[in-house]
Write a protein that holds these residues in place. Structure first.
Motif, PDB file in Angstrom:
ATOM      1  N   ILE A   1      62.868  56.953  14.984  1.00  0.00           N
ATOM      2  CA  ILE A   1      63.154  57.914  16.054  1.00  0.00           C
ATOM      3  C   ILE A   1      63.728  57.198  17.278  1.00  0.00           C
ATOM      4  CG2 ILE A   1      62.097  59.518  17.698  1.00  0.00           C
ATOM      5  CD1 ILE A   1      60.118  60.283  15.473  1.00  0.00           C
ATOM      6  N   ALA A   2      63.203  56.016  17.569  1.00  0.00           N
ATOM      7  CA  ALA A   2      63.684  55.257  18.727  1.00  0.00           C
ATOM      8  C   ALA A   2      65.156  54.888  18.577  1.00  0.00           C
ATOM      9  CB  ALA A   2      62.841  53.995  18.910  1.00  0.00           C
TER      10      ALA A   2
ATOM     11  N   ILE B   1      56.355  58.673  22.106  1.00  0.00           N
ATOM     12  CA  ILE B   1      56.530  59.208  20.755  1.00  0.00           C
ATOM     13  C   ILE B   1      55.809  60.540  20.569  1.00  0.00           C
ATOM     14  CG2 ILE B   1      54.542  58.192  19.555  1.00  0.00           C
ATOM     15  CD1 ILE B   1      58.209  58.239  18.344  1.00  0.00           C
ATOM     16  N   THR B   2      54.807  60.796  21.397  1.00  0.00           N
ATOM     17  CA  THR B   2      54.099  62.081  21.293  1.00  0.00           C
ATOM     18  C   THR B   2      55.002  63.258  21.652  1.00  0.00           C
ATOM     19  OG1 THR B   2      53.246  61.776  23.551  1.00  0.00           O
ATOM     20  CG2 THR B   2      51.811  61.107  21.735  1.00  0.00           C
ATOM     21  N   LYS B   3      56.123  62.979  22.305  1.00  0.00           N
ATOM     22  CA  LYS B   3      57.080  64.036  22.631  1.00  0.00           C
ATOM     23  C   LYS B   3      57.847  64.499  21.390  1.00  0.00           C
ATOM     24  CE  LYS B   3      57.863  62.076  27.249  1.00  0.00           C
ATOM     25  NZ  LYS B   3      58.876  61.475  28.164  1.00  0.00           N
TER      26      LYS B   3
ATOM     27  N   LEU C   1      57.251  64.823  10.123  1.00  0.00           N
ATOM     28  CA  LEU C   1      58.164  64.961   8.988  1.00  0.00           C
ATOM     29  C   LEU C   1      58.487  63.601   8.371  1.00  0.00           C
ATOM     30  CD1 LEU C   1      60.661  67.659  10.328  1.00  0.00           C
ATOM     31  CD2 LEU C   1      59.099  67.904   8.387  1.00  0.00           C
ATOM     32  N   LEU C   2      58.735  62.625   9.214  1.00  0.00           N
ATOM     33  CA  LEU C   2      59.050  61.287   8.712  1.00  0.00           C
ATOM     34  C   LEU C   2      57.854  60.677   7.981  1.00  0.00           C
ATOM     35  CD1 LEU C   2      61.111  59.831  11.694  1.00  0.00           C
ATOM     36  CD2 LEU C   2      61.934  60.165   9.363  1.00  0.00           C
ATOM     37  N   CYS C   3      56.672  60.874   8.537  1.00  0.00           N
ATOM     38  CA  CYS C   3      55.463  60.302   7.927  1.00  0.00           C
ATOM     39  C   CYS C   3      55.117  60.975   6.600  1.00  0.00           C
ATOM     40  CB  CYS C   3      54.281  60.404   8.887  1.00  0.00           C
ATOM     41  SG  CYS C   3      54.384  59.273  10.292  1.00  0.00           S
ATOM     42  N   SER C   4      55.715  62.134   6.345  1.00  0.00           N
ATOM     43  CA  SER C   4      55.472  62.805   5.059  1.00  0.00           C
ATOM     44  C   SER C   4      56.239  62.133   3.925  1.00  0.00           C
ATOM     45  CB  SER C   4      55.871  64.283   5.152  1.00  0.00           C
ATOM     46  OG  SER C   4      57.281  64.421   5.297  1.00  0.00           O
ATOM     47  N   ILE C   5      57.181  61.253   4.284  1.00  0.00           N
ATOM     48  CA  ILE C   5      57.943  60.514   3.270  1.00  0.00           C
ATOM     49  C   ILE C   5      57.122  59.303   2.833  1.00  0.00           C
ATOM     50  CG2 ILE C   5      60.063  59.221   2.795  1.00  0.00           C
ATOM     51  CD1 ILE C   5      61.412  60.859   5.011  1.00  0.00           C
TER      52      ILE C   5
ATOM     53  N   VAL D   1      53.431  55.501  10.742  1.00  0.00           N
ATOM     54  CA  VAL D   1      53.710  55.885  12.132  1.00  0.00           C
ATOM     55  C   VAL D   1      54.621  54.865  12.815  1.00  0.00           C
ATOM     56  CG1 VAL D   1      52.680  56.296  14.397  1.00  0.00           C
ATOM     57  CG2 VAL D   1      51.557  57.177  12.355  1.00  0.00           C
ATOM     58  N   THR D   2      54.381  53.580  12.549  1.00  0.00           N
ATOM     59  CA  THR D   2      55.203  52.535  13.171  1.00  0.00           C
ATOM     60  C   THR D   2      56.660  52.650  12.746  1.00  0.00           C
ATOM     61  OG1 THR D   2      53.313  51.017  13.257  1.00  0.00           O
ATOM     62  CG2 THR D   2      55.510  50.050  13.449  1.00  0.00           C
TER      63      THR D   2
END
Length: 210
Positions: free
Chosen positions: A120-121, A95-97, A104-108, A113-114
């Motif tokens: 993303i997966a 996921i670090t890639k 951006l997703l975590c800003s929602i 993170v999970t």
């Protein structure tokens, strides 16, 4: 297994596989029973205050073959936990890639993170496969089916789509619905009043994805 042998310590320990619980299990694997002194060494912090009650609940004994079974079961549990850690490390490395997309997703609000890693997966970061938001919502299983007859559109169930992405987005939507100060939460509650909680959750999940 342990309860049938007279060990009922789960009635006093909130987590049977926490530090105290594991210490007790390891002691039972070695000796088959436990004394007050040994129990005192096994227990951590606050649980020591209830040592007499816990000791009564541990009034049992394991034979050699029962101890062998316990070792096998506990070893299997620890092996599964090790596999889980290995998988989690691999996910973290992968996921670090995608740090930019993750950020951006975590800003929602509601997406941690999970959840971001799961999204993303399932979707990836290349959106060229989806011509527009309607296509990706349909692929995720968040778009209602087309049930039209004689020019009249009838209510239809949503399509199956990707169950993992759908469930994650619905879970995020449920989290958001509880944060009354958010715009999306207010939007959810307005939909819920008209169409019910289930449809409102699906609608919010679709709004998040679109």
């Amino acid at each position: 297994f342990l309860q049938s042998s007279g060990f009922r310590f789960t009635a006093f320990l909130s987590d049977a596989f926490g530090a105290s619980g594991r210490n007790i299990i390891r002691h039972l694997m070695e000796y088959g029973n436990i004394s007050r002194e040994a129990l005192d060494r096994c227990l951590k912090t606050q649980t020591r205050k209830r040592i007499d009650e816990i000791l009564i609940a541990l009034n049992g004994s394991l034979s050699e073959h029962q101890r062998g079974f316990l070792r096998m079961i506990f070893g299997h549990l620890e092996a599964l936990e090790q596999h889980r850690h290995t998988v989690e490390d691999a996910i973290t490395k992968e996921i670090t890639k995608h740090e930019e997309a993750l950020s951006l997703l975590c800003s929602i609000p509601g997406i941690d993170v999970t959840a971001a890693a799961a999204i993303i997966a399932e979707i990836g970061t290349d959106m060229s496969a989806f011509p527009d938001s309607q296509h990706i919502c349909s692929w995720a299983g968040l778009s209602p089916g087309n049930n039209e007859s004689a020019g009249k559109r009838k209510s239809a169930h949503i399509n199956k789509g990707n169950p993992y992405l759908k469930s994650m987005l619905c879970e995020v939507g449920w989290v958001i619905s509880g944060k009354r100060s958010l715009y999306l939460s207010g939007w959810y509650w307005r939909i819920k009043q008209r169409k019910g909680a289930k449809r409102a959750t699906i609608a919010l999940a679709r709004k998040l994805l679109a």
